[in-house]
Design a protein around this motif. Structure first.
Motif, short mmCIF file in Angstrom:
data_model
loop_
_atom_site.label_atom_id
_atom_site.label_comp_id
_atom_site.label_asym_id
_atom_site.label_seq_id
_atom_site.Cartn_x
_atom_site.Cartn_y
_atom_site.Cartn_z
N VAL A 1 66.15 -13.28 -43.91
CA VAL A 1 64.79 -12.76 -43.74
C VAL A 1 63.86 -13.86 -44.24
O VAL A 1 63.83 -14.17 -45.44
N VAL A 2 63.13 -14.48 -43.32
CA VAL A 2 62.31 -15.65 -43.61
C VAL A 2 60.86 -15.29 -43.31
O VAL A 2 60.53 -14.93 -42.18
N TYR A 3 59.99 -15.39 -44.31
CA TYR A 3 58.64 -14.86 -44.12
C TYR A 3 57.58 -15.68 -44.84
O TYR A 3 57.88 -16.47 -45.74
N TYR A 4 56.34 -15.45 -44.41
CA TYR A 4 55.18 -15.91 -45.16
C TYR A 4 54.30 -14.70 -45.45
O TYR A 4 54.09 -13.84 -44.59
N SER A 5 53.78 -14.65 -46.68
CA SER A 5 52.86 -13.59 -47.06
C SER A 5 51.83 -14.17 -48.01
O SER A 5 52.18 -14.92 -48.92
N THR B 1 48.75 -12.05 -49.32
CA THR B 1 48.34 -11.02 -50.28
C THR B 1 49.41 -9.98 -50.57
O THR B 1 49.15 -9.04 -51.32
N GLY B 2 50.59 -10.11 -49.96
CA GLY B 2 51.72 -9.29 -50.37
C GLY B 2 52.21 -8.23 -49.41
O GLY B 2 53.31 -7.70 -49.60
N THR B 3 51.47 -7.93 -48.36
CA THR B 3 51.92 -6.89 -47.43
C THR B 3 53.20 -7.30 -46.73
O THR B 3 54.18 -6.54 -46.69
N VAL B 4 53.23 -8.50 -46.18
CA VAL B 4 54.42 -8.97 -45.48
C VAL B 4 55.57 -9.16 -46.47
O VAL B 4 56.73 -8.91 -46.14
N ALA B 5 55.26 -9.55 -47.70
CA ALA B 5 56.31 -9.68 -48.72
C ALA B 5 56.97 -8.34 -48.99
O ALA B 5 58.20 -8.26 -49.15
N ARG B 6 56.18 -7.28 -49.03
CA ARG B 6 56.73 -5.94 -49.26
C ARG B 6 57.64 -5.53 -48.10
O ARG B 6 58.72 -4.96 -48.32
N ILE B 7 57.21 -5.80 -46.87
CA ILE B 7 58.03 -5.46 -45.72
C ILE B 7 59.30 -6.31 -45.71
O ILE B 7 60.39 -5.82 -45.42
N ALA B 8 59.17 -7.59 -46.04
CA ALA B 8 60.33 -8.48 -46.07
C ALA B 8 61.37 -7.98 -47.06
O ALA B 8 62.58 -7.98 -46.77
N ASP B 9 60.93 -7.56 -48.22
CA ASP B 9 61.84 -7.05 -49.23
C ASP B 9 62.56 -5.79 -48.72
O ASP B 9 63.77 -5.64 -48.89
N GLY C 1 58.98 -13.03 -40.58
CA GLY C 1 57.81 -12.20 -40.87
C GLY C 1 56.58 -13.06 -41.10
O GLY C 1 56.65 -14.09 -41.77
N SER C 2 55.45 -12.62 -40.55
CA SER C 2 54.20 -13.35 -40.72
C SER C 2 53.02 -12.41 -40.52
O SER C 2 53.04 -11.58 -39.61
N PRO C 3 51.99 -12.54 -41.34
CA PRO C 3 50.74 -11.83 -41.02
C PRO C 3 50.14 -12.47 -39.77
O PRO C 3 50.45 -13.63 -39.45
N THR C 4 49.34 -11.73 -39.07
CA THR C 4 48.68 -12.31 -37.90
C THR C 4 47.53 -13.19 -38.35
O THR C 4 46.80 -12.87 -39.29
N ARG C 5 47.40 -14.32 -37.70
CA ARG C 5 46.29 -15.24 -37.94
C ARG C 5 45.62 -15.51 -36.61
O ARG C 5 46.11 -16.30 -35.81
N TYR C 6 44.53 -14.80 -36.36
CA TYR C 6 43.82 -14.93 -35.09
C TYR C 6 44.76 -14.69 -33.92
O TYR C 6 44.73 -15.40 -32.92
N GLY C 7 45.62 -13.68 -34.07
CA GLY C 7 46.53 -13.33 -33.00
C GLY C 7 47.74 -14.24 -32.89
O GLY C 7 48.45 -14.20 -31.88
N ASN C 8 47.98 -15.03 -33.93
CA ASN C 8 49.11 -15.96 -33.87
C ASN C 8 49.85 -15.96 -35.21
O ASN C 8 49.44 -15.29 -36.16
N LEU D 1 54.45 -20.31 -41.78
CA LEU D 1 55.71 -20.04 -41.10
C LEU D 1 55.91 -21.03 -39.96
O LEU D 1 57.03 -21.53 -39.73
N LYS D 2 54.85 -21.33 -39.23
CA LYS D 2 54.96 -22.29 -38.13
C LYS D 2 55.40 -23.65 -38.65
O LYS D 2 56.20 -24.34 -38.01
N GLN D 3 54.91 -24.04 -39.83
CA GLN D 3 55.31 -25.31 -40.41
C GLN D 3 56.81 -25.35 -40.66
O GLN D 3 57.48 -26.35 -40.38
#
Length: 208
Positions: A9-13, A15-23, A83-90, A95-97
């Motif tokens: 499970v590889v993610y970026y978060s 403020t923590g929302t995606v981190a909570r889902i990743a966990d 996992g990634s939050p949306t950034r302007y629909g992307n 994570l892209k890096q």
């Protein structure tokens, strides 16, 4: 006894929302019988930007000891859930890096024939959840990966309504991950493990 699969499970978060889902995704995959690696990707934002947002700073502190994703995690995995939050629909740049560092493995064909899936969050219901997951899944096609989205394969999916992947509306950080999102997480993780196991036992997928 069913065979064990490796799930990263590889993610970026921020403020923590995606981190909570990743966990929760990692926990559900483990409960489904997988060996799991939970990995955050490297932060690119300057410390001043992080410290300017209390929620961002709190999440950075809470996940300080969590290992950062490395290309070896991709080699090890039979299935990868991004996992990634949306950034302007992307997809978020962080994570892209990480994905952009995988060119060598891609050239060697070592990212192919693995299961891939994804999850996201946004501030509003129409804030780019679907476009973010679809953008992420374009990468799966280039990898030669096997896309396993949740689809409408469980009655709960007609409640949360997103067949592309688990998604959560966080508002301005005031809408915490709820039971509907956690149910979607469980359904997705179990489906990923189930399909990855079937493919592995059939001789297609394999980690390192």
């Amino acid at each position: 006894m069913p065979g064990t699969v490796n799930v990263a499970v590889v993610y970026y978060s921020s403020t923590g929302t995606v981190a909570r889902i990743a966990d929760a995704m990692a926990t559900a995959a483990a409960e489904a019988g997988a060996h799991v690696r939970l990995r955050k990707v490297r932060e690119l934002a300057p410390r001043a930007a992080i410290d300017s947002n209390p929620a961002w700073a709190a999440n950075a502190e809470a996940t300080e000891d969590l290992p950062e994703a490395e290309p070896d995690d991709m080699v090890w995995a039979d299935a990868v859930i991004f996992g990634s939050p949306t950034r302007y629909g992307n997809v978020a740049a962080q994570l892209k890096q990480f994905i952009d560092t995988l060119g060598g493995l891609w050239a060697e064909g070592r990212l192919a024939d693995k299961v891939y899936s994804g999850f996201t969050s946004s501030s509003t219901a129409h804030g780019g959840q679907e476009s973010t997951l679809l953008a992420l899944y374009h990468t799966v096609h280039h990898f030669g990966g096997i896309l396993v989205a949740p689809g409408y394969t469980d009655p709960s999916k007609f409640v949360d309504g997103n067949p592309y992947g688990t998604s959560h509306v966080s508002g301005q950080g005031d809408l915490p991950v709820d039971e509907r999102t956690l149910t979607a997480t469980r359904v997705q993780a179990e489906r990923v493990v189930r399909v990855a196991r079937a493919l592995k036992e059939g001789g297609l997928t394999g980690g390192a």
